[in-house]
Design a protein around this motif. Sequence first.
Motif, PDB file in Angstrom:
ATOM      1  N   LYS A   1       0.801  -1.214   0.000  1.00  0.00           N
ATOM      2  CA  LYS A   1       0.000   0.000   0.000  1.00  0.00           C
ATOM      3  C   LYS A   1       0.838   1.270   0.000  1.00  0.00           C
ATOM      4  CE  LYS A   1      -4.052  -1.944   2.166  1.00  0.00           C
ATOM      5  NZ  LYS A   1      -4.766  -1.999   0.911  1.00  0.00           N
TER       6      LYS A   1
ATOM      7  N   GLY B   1       1.725   3.242   3.229  1.00  0.00           N
ATOM      8  CA  GLY B   1       2.173   2.188   4.137  1.00  0.00           C
ATOM      9  C   GLY B   1       3.607   1.867   3.799  1.00  0.00           C
TER      10      GLY B   1
ATOM     11  N   SER C   1      -3.929   1.825  -1.523  1.00  0.00           N
ATOM     12  CA  SER C   1      -3.467   2.809  -0.549  1.00  0.00           C
ATOM     13  C   SER C   1      -4.170   2.679   0.796  1.00  0.00           C
ATOM     14  CB  SER C   1      -3.661   4.223  -1.099  1.00  0.00           C
ATOM     15  OG  SER C   1      -5.020   4.488  -1.347  1.00  0.00           O
ATOM     16  N   THR C   2      -3.526   3.267   1.784  1.00  0.00           N
ATOM     17  CA  THR C   2      -4.147   3.352   3.096  1.00  0.00           C
ATOM     18  C   THR C   2      -5.308   4.339   3.000  1.00  0.00           C
ATOM     19  OG1 THR C   2      -2.667   5.126   3.800  1.00  0.00           O
ATOM     20  CG2 THR C   2      -1.958   2.853   4.270  1.00  0.00           C
TER      21      THR C   2
ATOM     22  N   THR D   1      -6.065   7.028   4.467  1.00  0.00           N
ATOM     23  CA  THR D   1      -5.783   8.463   4.595  1.00  0.00           C
ATOM     24  C   THR D   1      -4.724   8.966   3.618  1.00  0.00           C
ATOM     25  OG1 THR D   1      -4.153   8.007   6.322  1.00  0.00           O
ATOM     26  CG2 THR D   1      -6.433   8.462   7.039  1.00  0.00           C
ATOM     27  N   TYR D   2      -4.268   8.123   2.706  1.00  0.00           N
ATOM     28  CA  TYR D   2      -3.215   8.532   1.773  1.00  0.00           C
ATOM     29  C   TYR D   2      -3.769   9.555   0.791  1.00  0.00           C
ATOM     30  CZ  TYR D   2       0.778   8.245  -1.367  1.00  0.00           C
ATOM     31  OH  TYR D   2       1.877   8.545  -2.143  1.00  0.00           O
TER      32      TYR D   2
ATOM     33  N   ALA E   1      -8.826  -0.238  -1.659  1.00  0.00           N
ATOM     34  CA  ALA E   1      -8.431  -1.048  -0.503  1.00  0.00           C
ATOM     35  C   ALA E   1      -7.509  -2.200  -0.875  1.00  0.00           C
ATOM     36  CB  ALA E   1      -9.674  -1.586   0.202  1.00  0.00           C
TER      37      ALA E   1
END
Length: 156
Positions: free
Chosen positions: A56, A59, A103-104, A106-107, A139
């Motif tokens: 991610k 991450g 991605s996470t 909040t990215y 996700a």
Amino acid sequence: MSRIDSRLAELGIVLPTPAAPIANYVPFVLSGRFLFTSGQLCLGPDGKLADAHKGKLGGEISLEAGQQAARLCGINLLALAKAALGDLDRITRVVRLGGFINSTPTYGSVPGVMNGASDLMVEVFGDLGRHARSTVGVAQLPLDAAVEVEALFEVA
């Protein structure tokens, strides 16, 4: 050698063999003057997903590695387009790219990651490579890939 093949050689880009579909879909659809591609992952020239491009953004994957992954997706899109058309000089316009960034939640830099693919299209096609674009954080992606990109090309 075609104009686009010459440009790829100048950039030091060798197109790989396109990856086979991993589910029940076709890799591309040519309809009228448009070539629609299925999403391409950030597989390397060996057809494998490097550890540097698994996981991610926000991450374990840095922005720079994400941009490299998006560039690989773009290279794989060009390989797929060449397989579909026989000659990349048939592409008259890169119309749209769609990017999916693993991605996470909040990215916030998904657009910056996608620039890896967008910049490649402009490097290869010049102004005809400037395109509309959507980029979303997701996700999960197949094989835990960091990036997947699809394209719409106008063709002659």
